[in-house]
Design a protein around this motif. Structure first.
Motif, PDB file in Angstrom:
ATOM      1  N   UNK A  81       0.869  -1.163   0.000  1.00 16.85           N
ATOM      2  CA  UNK A  81       0.000   0.000   0.000  1.00 16.85           C
ATOM      3  C   UNK A  81       0.903   1.208   0.000  1.00 16.85           C
ATOM      4  N   UNK A  82       0.796   2.025  -1.002  1.00 19.61           N
ATOM      5  CA  UNK A  82       1.619   3.216  -1.064  1.00 19.61           C
ATOM      6  C   UNK A  82       0.745   4.422  -0.774  1.00 19.61           C
ATOM      7  N   UNK A  83       1.260   5.250   0.090  1.00 19.90           N
ATOM      8  CA  UNK A  83       0.572   6.476   0.446  1.00 19.90           C
ATOM      9  C   UNK A  83       1.248   7.640  -0.257  1.00 19.90           C
ATOM     10  N   UNK A  84       0.502   8.689  -0.447  1.00 22.58           N
ATOM     11  CA  UNK A  84       1.031   9.888  -1.066  1.00 22.58           C
ATOM     12  C   UNK A  84       1.765  10.717  -0.017  1.00 22.58           C
ATOM     13  N   UNK A  85       2.844  11.366  -0.416  1.00 23.00           N
ATOM     14  CA  UNK A  85       3.635  12.183   0.511  1.00 23.00           C
ATOM     15  C   UNK A  85       2.844  13.377   1.034  1.00 23.00           C
ATOM     16  N   UNK A  86       1.803  13.780   0.320  1.00 20.90           N
ATOM     17  CA  UNK A  86       1.047  14.950   0.776  1.00 20.90           C
ATOM     18  C   UNK A  86       0.070  14.639   1.908  1.00 20.90           C
ATOM     19  N   UNK A  87      -0.077  13.394   2.307  1.00 16.51           N
ATOM     20  CA  UNK A  87      -0.984  13.084   3.421  1.00 16.51           C
ATOM     21  C   UNK A  87      -0.257  13.000   4.755  1.00 16.51           C
ATOM     22  N   UNK A  88       1.083  13.065   4.722  1.00 21.75           N
ATOM     23  CA  UNK A  88       1.841  12.971   5.972  1.00 21.75           C
ATOM     24  C   UNK A  88       2.409  14.339   6.341  1.00 21.75           C
ATOM     25  N   UNK A  89       2.787  14.483   7.611  1.00 21.86           N
ATOM     26  CA  UNK A  89       3.301  15.752   8.103  1.00 21.86           C
ATOM     27  C   UNK A  89       4.825  15.814   8.170  1.00 21.86           C
ATOM     28  N   UNK A  90       5.502  14.735   7.871  1.00 20.19           N
ATOM     29  CA  UNK A  90       6.963  14.708   7.934  1.00 20.19           C
ATOM     30  C   UNK A  90       7.585  14.713   6.549  1.00 20.19           C
ATOM     31  N   UNK A  91       8.838  15.225   6.490  1.00 17.41           N
ATOM     32  CA  UNK A  91       9.581  15.251   5.227  1.00 17.41           C
ATOM     33  C   UNK A  91      10.379  13.970   5.014  1.00 17.41           C
ATOM     34  N   UNK A  92      10.879  13.415   6.135  1.00 17.60           N
ATOM     35  CA  UNK A  92      11.728  12.227   6.070  1.00 17.60           C
ATOM     36  C   UNK A  92      11.231  11.178   7.048  1.00 17.60           C
TER      37      UNK A  92
END
Length: 100
Positions: free
Chosen positions: A41-52
């Motif tokens: 399951x891949x999530x989009x980077x825009x749904x999380x609050x962290x950069x790394x």
């Protein structure tokens, strides 16, 4: 007796021909992909609050396979192992999170 022999030969030959036309059943083991391969399951980077990824430092834009909700934030991880590492000492790891 001759008729009995002919009838037996016909029965035997029809039995032999019907067995050779039967579908072949493979004895080869085939892996069931649903049980052997984890579902990615891949999530989009825009749904999380962290950069790394706070466990390994990989940028979340490279791919997120797992997330966790912690203190009102959604934190993305590159793998289940990194998430497990984070949950061992979440308070300490939160200090190293690089926020957006």
């Amino acid at each position: 007796m001759k008729q009995l022999t002919i009838a037996a030969c016909i029965s035997l030959s029809s039995l032999v021909f019907s067995c050779t036309n039967a579908p072949k059943v493979s004895t080869e083991k085939v892996a069931d992909s649903a049980t052997t391969m984890p579902k990615e399951v891949k999530y989009s980077a825009n749904i999380v609050n962290n950069k790394k990824d706070p466990s390994c430092g990989m940028p979340v834009r490279a791919g997120i396979l797992d997330t966790i909700h912690y203190n009102g934030k959604v934190i993305g991880f590159c793998s289940a192992e990194c998430k497990a590492d984070f949950t061992k000492d979440a308070a300490k790891k939160m200090a190293s999170v690089e926020w957006k």
